[in-house]
Design a protein around this motif. Sequence first.
Motif, PDB file in Angstrom:
ATOM      1  N   THR A   7       0.835  -1.205   0.000  1.00 35.04           N
ATOM      2  CA  THR A   7       0.000   0.000   0.000  1.00 35.04           C
ATOM      3  C   THR A   7       0.867   1.252   0.000  1.00 35.04           C
ATOM      4  OG1 THR A   7      -1.734  -1.157   1.217  1.00 35.04           O
ATOM      5  CG2 THR A   7      -1.798   1.254   1.235  1.00 35.04           C
ATOM      6  N   PRO A   8       0.630   2.196  -0.911  1.00 33.43           N
ATOM      7  CA  PRO A   8       1.437   3.413  -0.960  1.00 33.43           C
ATOM      8  C   PRO A   8       1.401   4.179   0.359  1.00 33.43           C
ATOM      9  CG  PRO A   8       0.121   3.193  -2.950  1.00 33.43           C
ATOM     10  CD  PRO A   8      -0.368   2.141  -1.994  1.00 33.43           C
ATOM     11  N   VAL A   9       2.542   4.720   0.730  1.00 37.98           N
ATOM     12  CA  VAL A   9       2.689   5.478   1.966  1.00 37.98           C
ATOM     13  C   VAL A   9       3.082   6.916   1.619  1.00 37.98           C
ATOM     14  CG1 VAL A   9       3.983   5.693   4.123  1.00 37.98           C
ATOM     15  CG2 VAL A   9       3.372   3.414   3.248  1.00 37.98           C
ATOM     16  N   ALA A  10       2.438   7.880   2.265  1.00 34.63           N
ATOM     17  CA  ALA A  10       2.768   9.286   2.033  1.00 34.63           C
ATOM     18  C   ALA A  10       4.202   9.572   2.457  1.00 34.63           C
ATOM     19  CB  ALA A  10       1.803  10.177   2.802  1.00 34.63           C
ATOM     20  N   VAL A  11       4.924  10.317   1.629  1.00 35.02           N
ATOM     21  CA  VAL A  11       6.310  10.684   1.905  1.00 35.02           C
ATOM     22  C   VAL A  11       6.321  12.031   2.621  1.00 35.02           C
ATOM     23  CG1 VAL A  11       8.581  11.111   0.882  1.00 35.02           C
ATOM     24  CG2 VAL A  11       7.053   9.402  -0.128  1.00 35.02           C
ATOM     25  N   SER A  12       7.179  12.168   3.609  1.00 30.87           N
ATOM     26  CA  SER A  12       7.152  13.344   4.482  1.00 30.87           C
ATOM     27  C   SER A  12       7.572  14.643   3.809  1.00 30.87           C
ATOM     28  CB  SER A  12       8.051  13.108   5.702  1.00 30.87           C
ATOM     29  OG  SER A  12       9.398  12.918   5.313  1.00 30.87           O
ATOM     30  N   ILE A  13       8.103  14.580   2.581  1.00 33.24           N
ATOM     31  CA  ILE A  13       8.526  15.817   1.915  1.00 33.24           C
ATOM     32  C   ILE A  13       7.338  16.701   1.566  1.00 33.24           C
ATOM     33  CG2 ILE A  13      10.658  14.813   1.028  1.00 33.24           C
ATOM     34  CD1 ILE A  13       9.213  14.546  -1.700  1.00 33.24           C
ATOM     35  N   SER A  14       6.138  16.113   1.519  1.00 30.03           N
ATOM     36  CA  SER A  14       4.918  16.903   1.347  1.00 30.03           C
ATOM     37  C   SER A  14       3.925  16.419   2.390  1.00 30.03           C
ATOM     38  CB  SER A  14       4.351  16.739  -0.072  1.00 30.03           C
ATOM     39  OG  SER A  14       4.075  15.377  -0.349  1.00 30.03           O
ATOM     40  N   ASP A  15       2.993  17.283   2.771  1.00 30.38           N
ATOM     41  CA  ASP A  15       2.123  16.911   3.889  1.00 30.38           C
ATOM     42  C   ASP A  15       0.659  17.264   3.669  1.00 30.38           C
ATOM     43  OD1 ASP A  15       2.135  19.667   4.104  1.00 30.38           O
ATOM     44  OD2 ASP A  15       3.308  19.710   5.964  1.00 30.38           O
ATOM     45  N   GLY A  16       0.290  17.507   2.445  1.00 28.76           N
ATOM     46  CA  GLY A  16      -1.104  17.868   2.181  1.00 28.76           C
ATOM     47  C   GLY A  16      -1.329  19.362   2.181  1.00 28.76           C
ATOM     48  N   MET A  17      -0.571  20.089   2.980  1.00 29.78           N
ATOM     49  CA  MET A  17      -0.649  21.551   2.976  1.00 29.78           C
ATOM     50  C   MET A  17       0.487  22.147   2.156  1.00 29.78           C
ATOM     51  SD  MET A  17      -3.396  22.280   4.467  1.00 29.78           S
ATOM     52  CE  MET A  17      -3.149  24.062   4.500  1.00 29.78           C
ATOM     53  N   ARG A  18       1.691  21.609   2.351  1.00 32.94           N
ATOM     54  CA  ARG A  18       2.830  22.023   1.533  1.00 32.94           C
ATOM     55  C   ARG A  18       2.950  21.005   0.398  1.00 32.94           C
ATOM     56  NH1 ARG A  18       7.952  22.189   5.157  1.00 32.94           N
ATOM     57  NH2 ARG A  18       7.148  20.090   5.592  1.00 32.94           N
ATOM     58  N   PRO A  19       2.584  21.386  -0.821  1.00 36.66           N
ATOM     59  CA  PRO A  19       2.544  20.410  -1.909  1.00 36.66           C
ATOM     60  C   PRO A  19       3.932  19.957  -2.352  1.00 36.66           C
ATOM     61  CG  PRO A  19       2.163  22.612  -2.755  1.00 36.66           C
ATOM     62  CD  PRO A  19       2.182  22.734  -1.256  1.00 36.66           C
ATOM     63  N   GLY A  20       3.955  18.820  -3.017  1.00 31.12           N
ATOM     64  CA  GLY A  20       5.165  18.298  -3.624  1.00 31.12           C
ATOM     65  C   GLY A  20       4.781  17.459  -4.830  1.00 31.12           C
ATOM     66  N   TYR A  21       5.617  17.459  -5.841  1.00 31.82           N
ATOM     67  CA  TYR A  21       5.323  16.708  -7.064  1.00 31.82           C
ATOM     68  C   TYR A  21       6.594  16.551  -7.897  1.00 31.82           C
ATOM     69  CZ  TYR A  21       4.422  21.698  -7.951  1.00 31.82           C
ATOM     70  OH  TYR A  21       4.492  23.067  -7.953  1.00 31.82           O
TER      71      TYR A  21
END
Length: 327
Positions: free
Chosen positions: A223-237
């Motif tokens: 199952t994919p796990v969210a990476v801490s470099i982005s947090d839902g408020m500070r986007p990352g892509y």
Amino acid sequence: MLIQSGERMVSRIRKLVVLRTMTFAGLFLAFGALPVSAAALSESSESAAKAASAPQLFQPETTWPEGDDSAPAFTPDGKTVFFTHRDGTNISVMMATLHNGVWSKPRVAPFSGQWRDIEPAMAPDGSYLVFISNRPAAVGGAPLDGYFGGQTQPGRGGNIWRVDRRGDGWGEPVRLPDTVNNDTAIYSPAIAGDGSIYFNRPDPVTKKSHVYRAQAKGNDYETPVAVSISDGMRPGYDVAVAPDESFLVFSASRAPASTGHSMLFIAFRQNGAWSEPQALDPHLEGIEARLSPDLKTLYFETDDVAGAKTHGRIFKVPLQAYVPPHG
């Protein structure tokens, strides 16, 4: 990740001169005035260093067709490159080959050309690549709808598809399992050395772009796990990851980026966790980062202004010249 202005974030290069070592100018502060010849030498050396590390247009772009290019994915020998090309409403994965120091004219990749195919990423060993496509998840279905730029994008969705190397050619694309493709707005894949895959999709709450990692497990993924470099408020892509996952480069529209622009950041893997992302130093604005097979060069897309026309083109920099100090 193609966002804003239709599908692509408008980006520019802004170089901030930051010195990370004690130069002759630093010695001036410590020991007093320098001889004129030494000061001149310092200025000359700094100018040469800046010129050598400044972003340069990927050479074949000078002769390649007009349009927007991004996300160059190289085979391990560096002699074949796949990339996204958009010309008007047409968008597909293109490829070009290097012969005797000259890049060929791009052609549509054998697995692309019918659907909205974008953002190729090469496995470190060159045995396969993945890309994003809006093609239906099942035969006979409708093109996928997506989400970016703060709104639903009909027909511009994305799932990750894999295509394997077959001798001198490439096989048929295969959609990755639902474990990974559990949304229709998945973009910007990157492959680690163990086959684990990074990608971004909208945060389920904020809808801002969030980076995820799915651990490879046999022919499937955990199952994919969210990476801490982005947090839902500070986007990352648009992640580009080293094969050993010791560092990654990604884009984000967060400070110190100016409003409405994407800046390139780097994070390091330390004691099993990702460090706080830092903007590349000097700062670069751009999207769709990719690493060269030898990890010496960073490629990215930014605007190239030629006469009255502006196109998103592929630029490159020596990676080490832009890596900020880290522990």
